[in-house]
Enzyme design. Sequence first.
Site, PDB file in Angstrom:
ATOM      1  N   HIS A 472      50.475 -42.603 -50.802  1.00  0.00           N
ATOM      2  CA  HIS A 472      50.698 -41.180 -50.554  1.00  0.00           C
ATOM      3  C   HIS A 472      52.182 -40.863 -50.484  1.00  0.00           C
ATOM      4  O   HIS A 472      52.623 -39.796 -50.891  1.00  0.00           O
ATOM      5  CB  HIS A 472      49.988 -40.762 -49.267  1.00  0.00           C
ATOM      6  N   ARG A 569      58.607 -12.062 -46.482  1.00  0.00           N
ATOM      7  CA  ARG A 569      58.023 -11.987 -45.134  1.00  0.00           C
ATOM      8  C   ARG A 569      59.140 -11.603 -44.172  1.00  0.00           C
ATOM      9  O   ARG A 569      59.932 -12.459 -43.761  1.00  0.00           O
ATOM     10  CB  ARG A 569      57.427 -13.339 -44.734  1.00  0.00           C
ATOM     11  N   ARG A 605      57.364  -6.983 -47.418  1.00  0.00           N
ATOM     12  CA  ARG A 605      56.228  -6.685 -46.540  1.00  0.00           C
ATOM     13  C   ARG A 605      56.761  -6.259 -45.177  1.00  0.00           C
ATOM     14  O   ARG A 605      57.619  -6.934 -44.605  1.00  0.00           O
ATOM     15  CB  ARG A 605      55.357  -7.924 -46.366  1.00  0.00           C
ATOM     16  N   GLU A 694      43.934  -7.882 -47.438  1.00  0.00           N
ATOM     17  CA  GLU A 694      43.714  -9.136 -46.719  1.00  0.00           C
ATOM     18  C   GLU A 694      42.398  -9.107 -45.956  1.00  0.00           C
ATOM     19  O   GLU A 694      42.017 -10.094 -45.344  1.00  0.00           O
ATOM     20  CB  GLU A 694      44.831  -9.367 -45.695  1.00  0.00           C
ATOM     21  N   ASP A 718      44.730 -14.693 -45.537  1.00  0.00           N
ATOM     22  CA  ASP A 718      43.936 -13.907 -44.598  1.00  0.00           C
ATOM     23  C   ASP A 718      42.626 -13.441 -45.220  1.00  0.00           C
ATOM     24  O   ASP A 718      41.601 -13.387 -44.533  1.00  0.00           O
ATOM     25  CB  ASP A 718      44.747 -12.700 -44.102  1.00  0.00           C
ATOM     26  N   ARG A 728      41.976 -19.368 -40.104  1.00  0.00           N
ATOM     27  CA  ARG A 728      42.798 -20.091 -41.069  1.00  0.00           C
ATOM     28  C   ARG A 728      43.572 -21.240 -40.429  1.00  0.00           C
ATOM     29  O   ARG A 728      44.066 -22.115 -41.127  1.00  0.00           O
ATOM     30  CB  ARG A 728      43.760 -19.127 -41.799  1.00  0.00           C
ATOM     31  N   CYS A 765      49.726 -13.142 -53.253  1.00  0.00           N
ATOM     32  CA  CYS A 765      50.907 -13.747 -52.651  1.00  0.00           C
ATOM     33  C   CYS A 765      50.538 -14.757 -51.577  1.00  0.00           C
ATOM     34  O   CYS A 765      51.394 -15.246 -50.865  1.00  0.00           O
ATOM     35  CB  CYS A 765      51.833 -12.679 -52.085  1.00  0.00           C
TER      36      CYS A 765
HETATM   37  C1  PEP Z   1      48.205 -14.023 -46.722  1.00  0.00           C
HETATM   38  O1  PEP Z   1      47.531 -13.737 -45.734  1.00  0.00           O
HETATM   39  O2  PEP Z   1      47.741 -14.585 -47.742  1.00  0.00           O
HETATM   40  C2  PEP Z   1      49.639 -13.711 -46.756  1.00  0.00           C
HETATM   41  C3  PEP Z   1      50.340 -13.842 -47.842  1.00  0.00           C
HETATM   42  O3  PEP Z   1      50.186 -13.353 -45.590  1.00  0.00           O
HETATM   43  P1  PEP Z   1      50.523 -14.374 -44.394  1.00  0.00           P
HETATM   44  O4  PEP Z   1      50.183 -15.755 -44.852  1.00  0.00           O
HETATM   45  O5  PEP Z   1      51.955 -14.199 -44.095  1.00  0.00           O
HETATM   46  O6  PEP Z   1      49.611 -13.870 -43.320  1.00  0.00           O
HETATM   47 MG    MG Z   2      48.366 -12.387 -44.291  1.00  0.00          MG
END
Ligand code: PEP
Ligand code: MG
Length: 834
Positions: A472, A569, A605, A694, A718, A728, A765
Site C-alpha cells: 500500500h 469553500r 460558496r 445537496e 451531502d 457521511r 463539486c
Molecule cells: C458536498 O457536500 O459534496 C460538498 C461539496 O460540500 P462539503 O463537502 O463542503 O459539504
Molecule cells: Mg456539502
Amino acid sequence: MSGASPRVGIVAVSHSRPLAEAAVALALEMVAGDPPPIAIAAGTPDGGTGTDAVRVSEAILEVGAGGAGVVVLMDLGSAVMSAEMALEFVADPELRVRLISAPFVEGLLAAIVRAAGGADLDAVATEALAALRPKSEQLGDAAADDDQRAVDDPGDRADAPPAAAGDLASAAPPPAIAEAVVRNVAGLHARPAAVIAGLVAERGVALTLATDAKGPVDATSPIGIAVLGAGPGTRVRIAATGAGAAAAVEEVRALIESGFGEELAELAELDVAPAEVQPAAHPSHETPSHPLGVSSGRVVGPVAVMVHAADEPDPAVRIPADARYGAATRLREAMLAVAGEMHATAQMLSGQRRDVLVATAAIAADPALHRAAEALVRDEGATPERAVWVELGRTAAQYRELGGRMAERVTDLVDVRDRIIARLTGVERPGVPERDHPFILVADDLAPVDTVGLDPECCLAIVTEQGGPTSHTAILARELGLPAIVGAAGATALADGTVVLVDGDTGELIVQPDEGARATATGVITLPPFEGPGQTADGHRIVLGANVGAPRDIRRAVERGAEGVGLFRTEFCFLDRTREPSVDDQVAAYREVFAAFVGSRVVVRTLDAGSDKPLPFLTSDDEPNPALGVRGYRTSRRDPEVLDAQLRAIARAADAEQADAWVMAPMIATVAEATEFVARARAAGNRTVGVMIETPAAAFVADELCAVVDFVSIGTNDLSQYTMAADRMSGELAHLADPWQPAVLRAIRLIGEAGTRSGTPVGVCGEAAADPALAPVLVGLGVTSLSMAARAITAVGAIVSSATLAQCRTAAEAACAATDPAAARAAAREALAT
Ligand code: PEP
Ligand code: MG
C-alpha cells in the site's frame, strides 16, 4: 434423545436483569434434571435498565455452542430490536437461532422445560409460542384460537414468528450454491475481500466461500476471505442459506467474476483449474533483498524517522472472571471505533486511497476477528490488548505464509493491531512526525492511514524498510506523486536529520550525498498538468475545475492546470475564528483566489457552517442532529447580516479583480430559499448566482430551482448522506453514503435532466467528481462541469476525453439501473468498454 446430546440453548432478553433472573428461576423450578444452556442478556453493564445487542449476540453464542440451536425470548420494545440486531453480529452460518414472539415469562418457562427434556429446536420454539394458550383458554379470550392456528401453521399469520429472519441455517428455501472463477491478477486480496464482506454483511445472509484447498469461511470476514489465498484461476464455491440467499450468491459470483475492476489475468477458457496463490519464494515476507524504487522522482532532503510499534502486552496478566464480560465489550468497542475512524478518514478521500483505507478498516471490523479475540478474553481471561495481539498475530502469520501481495498486507494488520491496542491502553500511537521543514519520511513500513494523510508540501519522499512494489505504501506514494523506495534495510537506523538522496526509479539511497550527487536530483515526478480543455471524445465540453479549501490549494490548482475553481469553500477564511472576520479581511482573502484565476470561472460558496464544519460564532454546539439542523444557508435566518456581509465582500473582491465570480449557497432545500438567496446575492452586487443541490428535497424540485438560478452545483458528499440517510462521517455507513449508490445516481439524473431541459449549467463539486470511474457517468447524467482536488484533474480529464457523450449516457443509464454500487460500477465499466 439421550441426556448427553446437546440441548437447545435459551436466551432471555429483558430490559431488567432482576426480571429476567426471576423468570428464569421460576422456570428452573419446573426442571427436574439438568437445565439446558441458559443465558441472560438483560439490563446495562452498569446495572441500569436497557438492552444491548452485543450482549445478546454473546449470549446466543454462549448457549449455542452445543449446536442444537438457540431460542431467544424477549420482553418488549427495544429488547426485540436488540435481539434482531444481535443476529447480525452472530454471523455463524452453522448456528440456528429462533427469535420467538412468545410472552416472556410463559414462553421462557415452556422453552426451558422443553429444552431440558431434550426437545429439538422446532419443538422448543413451538412450545414457547403456544405458551399463552392455557391462560387464554382459561380466561376465555379469543386469542387462544389465533395462537393455536399460528402454532399449527405459522405461515398463515401476517405477523408470523420471524423464523426466516431469525433462523440462520434452517430457513425453508434450500441452500443456494454457485461457483466463480477468480479473474483478477491479484486474486481475493484485501480490497476484494473487503468488498465481498461488505456486500454480504449488507445482504444479511449467511454466506460462505470455499476453495478446493481451504474453507468454507464466513464471507462477512474479510480476513477469512483473504486467507483463502484464492489467486487468479481459482474456483471459489459460494454457498448461502436463508431468505435472499440465491440473490446474494449470484451477486457474489458476479462480483468475483467481474475482477473487481482490477487488472484481469489472461485465463484460457478451460485453464481454470484450482490454483491457489503460491507461497512466496521469500519464506516469510515479500520484502525485497535490496532497495527498490516504487514511485518516480529523485529528491534530496533530511530524514525524519518514524518509529512505532506497540509493545507486546504481557501474556501473564489475567482478567478476573467477573470482569471478563466488560473487558470483551470494551474490546469490541475499541475495534469498532478504530474501524469507524479509518472509514471516516476514507470518506474524505477518493480513488485508490479511499479503497485502501476502506479495506484496512474492514480488518478492524471483521466479525470473525471480533469473535476470536473476544473468546480469548471471555474464556481465558486474556486482556483485550493481549487478545488483539494474539489474534492479529495469527492472521499475520497466515498472510506471510501466503506470500506475495498478501505478505505485503502484514503492515496493515500490524497497524490495525497497534491502533486498537493504543485505544485500549490510552497510549497514543505515534503518527507521522511533524517538522518545520520538508523531510524525507523513513519508516519500517507505513500504514495506509499514515500514507494517505501525508502532505506532499512537507513530505518529499518515502523510504521504508519493509514493503514491496505492490504494498500500500507503494500504491499510495504513486498516487500522491511522492518518490518512494521500499526494502531499504536498516534505513530506520539513520539519525534524524541526516541528509539523503532518494531515487524512486532506481531505488538508489545515498546517505550524505556530495554536491555532485545532489545536483542530479530532479524533484518530484507526478502526472503532467491537465492540458484542457475538458471535453468528451466527440468534443462535448465539460469544464474541469479545482476545489479550493485552503490557501495552499490555490497554487496547486494553478499548477495542475485547473480550468478555474468549481468550489471555493470560503469556510477556511473563517475557521478558528471566534468572531466574524471584517468585510475588508474577507475581500482580501477572496481577491487572492480571484487573482490566481483571471479570466476563469471561480465558483464561490457562501459559508457552509454547521454539522461537519462548526463555526463558533455562527453555530451552536448543542443541536441534537447537527447535520439536519441549522447549517449552511439556514444559518442566515438567524444571522442574516453574516451572509449579506459575505455577499458584499465577494462582489467587491470580484469587481476589484474583474473576476468571473459565480456565487452559490449550500444546503438549499426549497425553491423559496433559492429565490431569496438569488435576490440577496444580486442586491449585494453579484451577477451569476446559483445554489448547491445537496438535499433530496432540492433534487426533487430541480426544474423549479433551475428556473430561478443561473446554475446549480451538486454537492455529492451531502447529497449521498441525505439521500441514503447515512452520516457521511460514519465509517460503519460508508457503504451507504456512496455516490455510486443507484439512488444517489438517480437523484443526480433528476438534476441533470432539469439542467438539460432549461439549459442551466450543472456542476458536481463533491468527492464524486474526483473519481475517474464515475466522471463519465456524471457526464452522461447531464453534468456540465466537474470540480475536484487538483491532483485528480489530469486523470479525470483523460478518462472524460476517452469516451463519447453517447457512451457516457449509456454508462449512466446502466449505472442507474443497477441495484447496488458494485453492480453500478461494473455496469458503467462494461458500457464504456463497448
Ligand atoms: C458536498 O457536500 O459534496 C460538498 C461539496 O460540500 P462539503 O463537502 O463542503 O459539504
Ligand atoms: Mg456539502
